[in-house]
Design a protein around this motif. Structure first.
Motif, PDB file in Angstrom:
ATOM      1  N   UNK A  32       0.847  -1.204   0.000  1.00 11.84           N
ATOM      2  CA  UNK A  32       0.000   0.000   0.000  1.00 11.84           C
ATOM      3  C   UNK A  32       0.877   1.246   0.000  1.00 11.84           C
ATOM      4  N   UNK A  33       0.311   2.355  -0.418  1.00 13.25           N
ATOM      5  CA  UNK A  33       1.007   3.637  -0.335  1.00 13.25           C
ATOM      6  C   UNK A  33       1.000   4.066   1.129  1.00 13.25           C
ATOM      7  N   UNK A  34       2.201   4.292   1.696  1.00 15.50           N
ATOM      8  CA  UNK A  34       2.271   4.700   3.104  1.00 15.50           C
ATOM      9  C   UNK A  34       2.720   6.145   3.263  1.00 15.50           C
ATOM     10  N   UNK A  35       3.278   6.742   2.228  1.00 11.26           N
ATOM     11  CA  UNK A  35       3.701   8.138   2.331  1.00 11.26           C
ATOM     12  C   UNK A  35       3.800   8.756   0.950  1.00 11.26           C
ATOM     13  N   UNK A  36       3.551  10.067   0.906  1.00  5.01           N
ATOM     14  CA  UNK A  36       3.728  10.837  -0.323  1.00  5.01           C
ATOM     15  C   UNK A  36       4.462  12.103   0.078  1.00  5.01           C
ATOM     16  N   UNK A  37       5.544  12.444  -0.598  1.00  8.23           N
ATOM     17  CA  UNK A  37       6.247  13.650  -0.194  1.00  8.23           C
ATOM     18  C   UNK A  37       7.543  13.827  -0.954  1.00  8.23           C
ATOM     19  N   UNK A  38       8.470  14.491  -0.308  1.00  9.18           N
ATOM     20  CA  UNK A  38       9.794  14.708  -0.897  1.00  9.18           C
ATOM     21  C   UNK A  38      10.829  14.151   0.069  1.00  9.18           C
ATOM     22  N   UNK A  39      11.925  13.665  -0.488  1.00  8.72           N
ATOM     23  CA  UNK A  39      13.041  13.160   0.319  1.00  8.72           C
ATOM     24  C   UNK A  39      12.590  12.127   1.341  1.00  8.72           C
ATOM     25  N   UNK A  40      11.749  11.215   0.903  1.00 11.01           N
ATOM     26  CA  UNK A  40      11.325  10.125   1.780  1.00 11.01           C
ATOM     27  C   UNK A  40      12.492   9.155   1.958  1.00 11.01           C
ATOM     28  N   UNK A  41      12.549   8.539   3.112  1.00 12.99           N
ATOM     29  CA  UNK A  41      13.532   7.476   3.317  1.00 12.99           C
ATOM     30  C   UNK A  41      12.838   6.143   3.217  1.00 12.99           C
ATOM     31  N   UNK A  42      13.465   5.209   2.520  1.00 16.32           N
ATOM     32  CA  UNK A  42      12.902   3.862   2.417  1.00 16.32           C
ATOM     33  C   UNK A  42      14.030   2.860   2.310  1.00 16.32           C
ATOM     34  N   UNK A  43      13.682   1.583   2.393  1.00 20.47           N
ATOM     35  CA  UNK A  43      14.721   0.552   2.312  1.00 20.47           C
ATOM     36  C   UNK A  43      15.298   0.466   0.900  1.00 20.47           C
ATOM     37  N   UNK A  44      14.425   0.694  -0.108  1.00 18.60           N
ATOM     38  CA  UNK A  44      14.903   0.707  -1.492  1.00 18.60           C
ATOM     39  C   UNK A  44      14.407   1.976  -2.146  1.00 18.60           C
ATOM     40  N   UNK A  57       6.564   1.302 -17.086  1.00 15.60           N
ATOM     41  CA  UNK A  57       6.484   0.369 -15.963  1.00 15.60           C
ATOM     42  C   UNK A  57       5.053   0.348 -15.436  1.00 15.60           C
ATOM     43  N   UNK A  58       4.690  -0.805 -14.882  1.00 15.11           N
ATOM     44  CA  UNK A  58       3.389  -0.971 -14.229  1.00 15.11           C
ATOM     45  C   UNK A  58       3.652  -1.767 -12.960  1.00 15.11           C
ATOM     46  N   UNK A  59       3.294  -1.182 -11.831  1.00 17.20           N
ATOM     47  CA  UNK A  59       3.513  -1.829 -10.537  1.00 17.20           C
ATOM     48  C   UNK A  59       2.173  -2.247  -9.955  1.00 17.20           C
ATOM     49  N   UNK A  60       2.117  -3.460  -9.409  1.00 16.76           N
ATOM     50  CA  UNK A  60       0.899  -3.947  -8.744  1.00 16.76           C
ATOM     51  C   UNK A  60       1.243  -4.282  -7.308  1.00 16.76           C
ATOM     52  N   UNK A  61       0.582  -3.629  -6.360  1.00 20.39           N
ATOM     53  CA  UNK A  61       0.881  -3.812  -4.936  1.00 20.39           C
ATOM     54  C   UNK A  61       2.386  -3.690  -4.673  1.00 20.39           C
ATOM     55  N   UNK A  62       3.027  -2.713  -5.333  1.00 19.18           N
ATOM     56  CA  UNK A  62       4.447  -2.464  -5.095  1.00 19.18           C
ATOM     57  C   UNK A  62       5.399  -3.425  -5.766  1.00 19.18           C
TER      58      UNK A  62
END
Ligand SMILES: [Zn+2]
Length: 452
Positions: free
Chosen positions: A48-60, A416-421
Motif C-alpha cells: 500500500x502507499x504509506x507516504x507521499x512527499x519529498x526526500x522520503x527514506x525507504x529501504x529501497x 512500468x506498471x507496478x501492482x501492490x508495489x
C-alpha cells in the motif's frame, strides 16, 4: 532540481499512527495537489502507499527522473471472450496481459459470454477461469436478465450489466417496460449497474449503405436517447452507470441526473468518416464527425466521467466479412490509455482530466482503493515517459486477434506498471505472473459516486 527539504509526508485521509518506513520509494514527478511536480511515493511492505512527499527514506529507492508516476487505470468495460467460441481472438490470460501493458490494473469483465453469466454456476465457472490465469485484477459482471436471477447472482458478482438490445450471447433483452422490477431487485444488491442503452424500437432496417454511415442510420442516436431517458428513471439510490455514451446529449442527460457514464476511445477518436469496412463496426455505432468532435471536446473539458475501452476483439477474418455479416466490436484494452496519454503528450488533453476519467472515477464506481495517489491506496502505479511516443501496431499487441482500429495512431505505453508495489511491466515488457485477483466492491458509499 528542487532544493533539499526536510522529509515531510503529505498525508491523505485514512493515514493513522506513526508513519511506517517505506519498503520502497518511487521518485519521479506526478500530478499532485493541482500541478505536475516532483513527488516520491512510499510503498509499505503490504503493497500500500504509506507516504507521499519529498526526500522520503525507504529501504529501497527507484528513481524515474522526469518520468511521471500515475495511479494504474481501471477499465470497467471489457469482453475477454471466455467462455465462448472466440477464444482465438482473446482469453482471460491474454487479455489481462494486454491490460497490464496498457496500464490497466483492474478490468470489469462483461457477462455476455457464451453461455452468458446469468446464474451462480456460470459465475463460479468464470471465477475459476480468472484464478491463477489473470495478470491483473478482475471484477466480474453478472447479467441482469430477470428479477428472480438477481438475488443469488448478487451474492457473488462484482456488478451487474443490463443489455437493452440483442448482443453476443443475448437474444432477448428486457424491454424498457420490464426495467421497473429489475431495478427493485438490483437496488437490494447495492452493486454497480451498467447499462447498454440502445432501444431496439428505434432501430431501422433496409436503409443506407452497408458501411459505418449506414450502421449509424440503422441504430441512430435517437435509439440511445430513448433508452437513456428510460434508464434515467431508475431509483436514485441505484449505482447506475451508462455504458459507451456516443453523444453529448447522453452526457448531459446523465449529468443532470447525477448518473455516471463512460465514453470509449473509438467514439472519442473515430467517426463514420474513419473507414468504410467492418473494422469500424461497433455498437452503439460510430457517429458523424461533428458528433464525435463534440464528444471529444466534452472529454477534454472533463465532462466525460469515465474512459472505458469496451474491448471486444474479433478475429480479422470475422471483421473482413461483408459489413452486414461481420460482428460488432473492436479490440482496445491495451491501447485505450496509451492513446490518451499521447494526447496529453501533445497538449490536447490535460493530465488531471485523464487521470480522473481513467484512474480515479472508474475505481470509485467499482468500489476499489486504487486510482489515486493517496495514503492507504494500493501501490498500483504506472511510470510514463511522455517523450516516448510510438505508433500502434496491431500485430505487436498482446491480443491474439492481431489488429487494431487505431493502427498507426500515436500512443504512449507505460514504461512500468507496478501492482501492490511489485513490477508487472518493466521497460514496456510484461514481467508479471498470473496473480490477478477477483475483486468485488469494497465500499458502497454514495460519496464515492463517480460523478462529481
Ligand atoms: Zn461492451
Amino acid at each position: 532540481m528542487s532544493p533539499p527539504v526536510r522529509s515531510r509526508s503529505l498525508r491523505g485521509p485514512g493515514s493513522e499512527g506513526p508513519r511506517e518506513t517505506p519498503e520502497l520509494v518511487i521518485a519521479g514527478r506526478a500530478w499532485f495537489r493541482g500541478r505536475l511536480q516532483p513527488l516520491e511515493v512510499g510503498v509499505g511492505g503490504d503493497g500500500r502507499i504509506v507516504a507521499l512527499g519529498r526526500n522520503l527514506r525507504g529501504h529501497r529507492r527507484h528513481e524515474v527522473g522526469e518520468a511521471v508516476v500515475l495511479p494504474a487505470a481501471t477499465d470497467p468495460h471489457v469482453h475477454l471472450r471466455e467462455p465462448g467460441p472466440e477464444q482465438g481472438a482473446e482469453t482471460i490470460a491474454t487479455g489481462t496481459v494486454g491490460a497490464a501493458l496498457g496500464g490497466i490494473g483492474l478490468v470489469g469483465e462483461m457477462p455476455n459470454t457464451e453461455p452468458p453469466v446469468d446464474d451462480p454456476e456460470r459465475l463460479e465457472d468464470k471465477e475459476a477461469r480468472v484464478r491463477r490465469r489473470a495478470a491483473v485484477d478482475v471484477l466480474l459482471y453478472a447479467l441482469a436478465a430477470t428479477p428472480r436471477a438477481i438475488g443469488p447472482l448478487g451474492r457473488r458478482a462484482g456488478a451487474f450489466k443490463i443489455y437493452l438490445s440483442p448482443t453476443t450471447g443475448i437474444e432477448e433483452p428486457p424491454t424498457l417496460a420490464q426495467l421497473g422490477p429489475l431495478w427493485a431487485e438490483l437496488l437490494r444488491t447495492r452493486l454497480p449497474v451498467a447499462v447498454h442503452a440502445e432501444a431496439p424500437s428505434e432501430f431501422r432496417t433496409g436503409l443506407g449503405a452497408l458501411d459505418p454511415v449506414g450502421w449509424d442510420e440503422r441504430r441512430p442516436a435517437r435509439a440511445e436517447a430513448t433508452a437513456v431517458a428510460e434508464v434515467l428513471r431508475a431509483p436514485d439510490a441505484l449505482r447506475l452507470h451508462i455504458a459507451h455514451a456516443t453523444t453529448v446529449a447522453t452526457l448531459s442527460a446523465a449529468r443532470r441526473r447525477g448518473v455516471s457514464c463512460e465514453a470509449t476511445p473509438q467514439h472519442l477518436l473515430l467517426s463514420t468518416a474513419s473507414g468504410r469496412n467492418a473494422r469500424y463496426k461497433v455498437n452503439p455505432p460510430l457517429r458523424s464527425e461533428p458528433e464525435r468532435a463534440a464528444l471529444w471536446a466534452a472529454f477534454q473539458r472533463g465532462e466525460v466521467p469515465i474512459l472505458a475501452s469496451d474491448h471486444a476483439p474479433h478475429s480479422l477474418a470475422a471483421k473482413e466479412r461483408p459489413f452486414d455479416l461481420a460482428p460488432s466490436g473492436v479490440p482496445g484494452l491495451e491501447t485505450a490509455l496509451p492513446l490518451m496519454l499521447a494526447r496529453v503528450a501533445i497538449g490536447q488533453l490535460a493530465l488531471d482530466v485523464l487521470q480522473r476519467a481513467a484512474c480515479d472515477r472508474p475505481a470509485r464506481l467499482l468500489g476499489q482503493p486504487i486510482g489515486r495517489l493517496a495514503v492507504g491506496h494500493r501501490a498500483n502505479l504506472l511510470i510514463v515517459d511522455f517523450r516516448r511516443r510510438r505508433p500502434i501496431r496491431g500485430d505487436r499487441l498482446a491480443a491474439p486477434c492481431g489488429w487494431s482500429p487505431f493502427e498507426g495512431w500515436e500512443a504512449v505505453f507505460p514504461l512500468e506498471h507496478w501492482r501492490d508495489g511489485e513490477p508487472i511491466v518493466e521497460a514496456g515488457e510484461y514481467v508479471g505472473r498470473p496473480v490477478g485477483e477477483l475483486v468485488r466492491p469494497e465500499f458502497a458509499d454514495p460519496s464515492i459516486a463517480p460523478v462529481e
